[in-house]
Design an enzyme around this catalytic site. Structure first.
Site, short mmCIF file in Angstrom:
data_model
loop_
_atom_site.label_atom_id
_atom_site.label_comp_id
_atom_site.label_asym_id
_atom_site.label_seq_id
_atom_site.Cartn_x
_atom_site.Cartn_y
_atom_site.Cartn_z
N SER A 149 0.83 -1.22 0.00
CA SER A 149 0.00 0.00 0.00
C SER A 149 0.85 1.26 0.00
O SER A 149 1.56 1.52 -0.97
CB SER A 149 -0.95 -0.07 1.19
OG SER A 149 -1.90 0.95 1.12
N ASP A 226 -10.16 -5.61 -3.43
CA ASP A 226 -9.59 -4.60 -2.54
C ASP A 226 -10.45 -3.34 -2.63
O ASP A 226 -10.62 -2.73 -3.69
CB ASP A 226 -8.15 -4.31 -3.02
CG ASP A 226 -7.39 -3.36 -2.11
OD1 ASP A 226 -8.02 -2.51 -1.47
OD2 ASP A 226 -6.17 -3.48 -2.07
N HIS A 260 -7.42 -6.03 0.84
CA HIS A 260 -6.24 -5.19 1.08
C HIS A 260 -5.45 -5.65 2.29
O HIS A 260 -4.44 -5.06 2.64
CB HIS A 260 -6.72 -3.74 1.29
CG HIS A 260 -5.62 -2.71 1.09
ND1 HIS A 260 -5.11 -2.41 -0.14
CD2 HIS A 260 -4.98 -1.92 1.99
CE1 HIS A 260 -4.17 -1.46 -0.02
NE2 HIS A 260 -4.08 -1.16 1.27
#
EC number: 3.1.2.12
Lengths: 282, 601
Positions: A149, A226, A260
């Site tokens: 991320s 996600d 995620h």
């Protein structure tokens, strides 16, 4: 620089340790995790740097990502720093989860009140490697970088801005084009100011368009389910388009059903370690 | 004359000669010496003379040695000649001895026969005599009887005559007179019943005659004994036959007959194979101009002046087969093994095959050691080899006659995996280059007639399989394409559905490249499903790495050393590389490449 051992646990035949030290770049105490594989007892090992995402500390990766077995098998030291300076008592640092504490964005801030402490880019690319090489059995030529991320964004920009420094790079659900997404815009305007041209130096998609240097081989895994992907925070298509144009080798995998979380990271960590090992152990 | 005397005498002669030669040599030597010895006025002449002297002495010495060698040679020759004579003498003695024995026996036989005959005749004559005597004796008896009867009669008549009784006289006189008259009429046969001569038929001595005749002639020989085939004595077109005579017969020449043994006895039995004949004096023969891998029947007769012996037993011999022919395009290899396939090279079956292999050094020299694998039952062999070597492999066909010549060899290099394409499986629209490694899908429409009726070809997917060696291990090959080629490459089970597309079923795994107007798309298909993948640099050289043990099939962009995707599957059976073109284009397979390190991390 003095290192204080915070914890040590035997894991996968090696040791998962956490150290603390006074950082000169960040001007505060910083913790980082380091995994020493069995090979480190006798030989110098390559080092993979892992940059975690928003809200994480050095703990999330070492407890949830399942990296130790792969690291032990391939003889790689994995270093996982914290995601921002801590306890600096800057006003507003704890206001949001996606800016300030736990959201360093791996840049060198130019704006007050952040510019003194929020220098994660320098910390990750300069101070930390020096520290690691001085205190652990490392091969200084063999470094690679990865992240998730915000950390994925960090890994990409570190590799693109330092051609040849990192022998391998990979990312899990990275923020590919921060200038174009809410997270990036919020963070950059706060840390770097309103002049968007200063943001370009920290945007992977922009950096890829002007990259020149040794050939890269970027592995990116992205969960299809996600929520942040669908919220247009990650924008991998932009990066892919530029890399296709510029012939920067990327393998981008859209993993159906994955989100995620660290469950997603755990599922493909081995593939990434193998990817790194191929270049680190070559 | 005693041979030793001859020999000794001969040597003596030679010795004398040698002495004579020596003497003459000496005298000449002395002469030359004498020539050189008288003192000369000048010192120079002295010196030169002395030199001449020495020179000539040396010369004569050399000549002496030469002559001595020649004489020694002659001596040796004489000795061997004498030895030969001795041998001949002994042989002749032996032969005479044998002949003597033989004649003795023969004569004994004749005598026996004669005495037998004599006994027979004597017995017969005895019999005759006996019967004659009996006959005569009988006659005698008869006469005596007759005599007695007539005497009786006469006495009776006299008595009657003398009797006083006239009445009785009258009574008996008439019958008596009748009786006398009758009696007088009776003729007495006085001829002898048997002739006194003896019947002596001429004895049939014809067989004795032949026996006597044959004494002077050697008997016809007895049947020779033909030997069974000796191992490794035959070649593809010839047989070496030997036989022997287990008797003392003299033989002038032998006749060897042979004819091929046909596989099937034809219904029309008038066609019998021709019998060939060889006449020769030795007890062995090499028969040539034969067919390879064929059975022949051979027998032999011995002939001398008397006649021909009966034929020996018929022996069956077999010529060695023709060498096999290795099928280059059907051989494959990997670092640990090679699979060699060949054609028998013979119309009839052979017993087995022998595979021979020799290592070749880097400089092209062949190792002197040949490894052989014997008793291979079929026309293929999977051989275990060492990685990173070059081998020369050839095959021989073997039958009871022995092994054939070596086939033309094939060179196998155990670097990487090597295979040809299975051209039988190619879709009709697919054409394959001369060297067998590039496939083309042309633009032209193929006529319906070209559409295969063969079970083995792909019918929808324009695909072909590769002939991967069936060894569970690691295999690696590369495929060269260009940016615009739409392809599918991967692996499939041998029995993958021929009317299906590669990757669309559970028996094939492949990487697929699709060209859309906006971009290149890559899929990794199995069972019709592919992960969602994007690649920014289009691979033009793709490395395919198969690992049976780990159950992985991986694809790489070779130029970037970039890993693209890995299938994880436990392959139940052996798989074959598969290649297809989804649109007109071409691709080339590259083989014999050592798998780069990164392919099997």
């Amino acid at each position: 620089m003095a290192l204080t051992l915070v914890s040590s646990n035997k894991c996968a035949g090696g040791f998962q340790k956490v150290f603390e030290h006074e950082s000169t770049e960040l001007k505060c105490k910083m913790k980082f995790a380091v995994y020493l594989p069995p090979k480190a007892e006798t030989d110098k090992c390559a080092v993979m740097y892992w940059l975690s995402g928003l809200t994480c500390t050095e703990q999330n990766f070492i407890t949830k990502a399942g990296s130790q077995l792969g690291a032990a098998e391939h003889g790689i030291i994995i270093v996982a720093p914290d995601t921002s300076p801590r306890g600096c008592n800057i006003e507003g640092e704890d206001e949001s989860w996606d800016f300030g504490t736990g959201a360093g964005f791996y840049i060198n801030a130019t704006q007050d009140p952040w510019k003194t402490n929020y220098r994660m880019y320098a910390y990750v690319t300069e101070e930390l490697p020096k520290l690691i090489n001085a205190n652990f059995p490392t091969d200084p030529e063999k470094m690679s970088i990865s992240g998730h991320s915000m950390g994925g964004h960090g890994a990409l920009i570190c590799a693109l801005k330092n051609p040849g420094k990192y022998k391998a790079v990979s990312a899990f659900a990275p923020i590919c084009n921060p200038m174009q997404c809410p997270w990036g815009q919020k963070a950059f305007s706060g840390y770097l100011g309103p002049d968007r041209s200063t943001w370009e130096a920290y945007d992977a998609t922009v950096l890829a368009a002007s990259y020149s240097g040794p050939q890269l081989d970027i592995l990116i895994d992205q969960g299809r389910d996600d929520q942040f992907l669908s919220a247009s925070q990650l924008l991998p298509d932009n990066l892919i388009a530029v890399c296709s144009e510029k012939k920067i080798p990327v393998v981008f995998r859209l993993q159906p059903g994955y989100d995620h979380s660290y469950f997603f990271i755990y599922s493909f960590m081995n593939d990434h370690i193998k990817h790194h090992a191929k270049y680190l152990n070559a | 004359m005693d041979l030793y005397e001859i020999r000794g005498g001969g040597l003596g002669v030679i010795a004398e000669e040698a002495e004579l030669q020596e003497l003459s040599r000496e005298s000449t030597a002395m002469e030359t010496y004498n020539v050189g010895s008288p003192p000369s006025p000048t010192a120079a002449e002295d010196g030169s003379d002395g030199e001449e002297d020495a020179f000539k002495e040396g010369e004569t010495e050399g000549e002496i040695i030469l002559i001595r060698d020649q004489l020694q040679e002659k001596v040796a020759e004489m000795e061997s000649f004498a030895g030969h004579l001795e041998e001949i003498f002994l042989t002749v003695e032996e032969n005479f001895g044998r002949q003597e024995q033989h004649l003795e026996q023969h004569y004994n036989d004749v005598l026996q026969t004669l005495s037998q005959r004599q006994d027979e005749s004597a017995a017969r004559l005895e019999e005759e005599k006996k019967s004659k005597l009996e006959a005569l004796y009988g006659q005698l008896l008869a006469c005596g009887q007759a005599l007695d009867a007539s005497k009786e009669l006469i006495e009776t008549a006299q008595e009657v005559y003398r009797s006083q009784d006239k009445r009785l006289l009258l009574k008996t006189v008439m019958p008596t007179i009748k009786r006398i008259e009758e009696f007088a009429k009776d003729e007495v046969d006085l001829t002898l019943s048997t002739c006194l001569e003896f019947n002596t038929p001429l004895a049939d001595l014809s067989d004795v005659k032949t026996m006597m005749d044959s004494i002077n002639v050697v008997p016809a020989p007895s049947a020779p004994v033909i030997n069974p085939q000796m191992p490794n004595s035959a070649t593809q077109t010839s047989l070496r036959v030997c036989w022997s005579l287990f008797s003392d017969d003299t033989v002038e020449y032998y006749e060897l007959y042979y004819r091929p043994v046909l596989e099937d006895t034809p219904a029309d039995s008038t066609f019998t194979p021709q019998v060939s004949k060889v006449t020769l004096k030795e007890t062995h023969c090499t028969v040539a101009d034969l067919l390879p891998n064929a059975q022949y029947e051979l027998w032999v007769t011995a002939t001398n002046t008397t006649g021909i012996s009966p034929a020996s037993e018929k022996a069956l011999y077999m010529t060695v087969p023709s060498p096999p022919v290795i099928k280059q395009r059907e051989c494959s290899s990997c670092p640990e093994a090679a699979l060699i396939r060949w054609e028998s090279g013979n119309t009839n079956p052979v017993d087995s095959y022998t595979v021979e292999l020799r290592e070749m050094g880097a400089d092209g020299t062949e190792s002197s050691i040949t490894e052989s694998i014997v008793a291979v039952p079929t026309c293929q062999c999977l051989i275990q080899l060492q990685p990173g070597q070059r081998y020369l492999i050839s095959v021989r066909a073997v039958n009871i006659g022995g092994p054939s010549d070596r086939s033309e060899p094939i060179t196998i290099t155990t670097t990487g995996t090597f295979f040809y394409l299975l051209e039988d499986t190619a879709h009709p629209c697919l054409s394959i280059s001369e060297d067998g490694f590039t496939i083309f899908y042309g633009d032209e429409e193929l006529p319906i007639s070209a559409m295969a009726l063969d079970d083995n070809t792909f019918t929808r997917c324009v695909a072909v399989l590769g002939d991967l060696i069936p060894v569970r291990g690691r295999h690696y090959w590369e495929v060269e394409v260009d940016d615009g080629t739409e392809f599918r490459i991967g692996v499939a089970y041998e029995d993958t559905e021929r009317n299906s597309y590669l990757g669309a079923n559970s028996t094939s795994w492949c990487m697929r490249h699709i060209l859309s107007p906006s971009r290149h798309k890559y899929e990794f298909l199995h069972n019709g499903w592919s992960p969602d993948l994007r690649v920014t640099v289009n691979p033009v050289r793709i490395g395919v790495a198969l690992d049976y043990d780990r159950g992985t099939l991986s694809f790489f962009n070779v130029n970037l050393e970039q890993h693209l995707h890995t299938f994880h599957c436990h392959f139940q059976n052996y798989v074959h590389p598969c290649f297809s073109l989804d649109n007109p284009g071409a691709l080339t397979v590259h083989n014999s490449i050592e798998a780069p390190e990164y392919t099997f991390i």
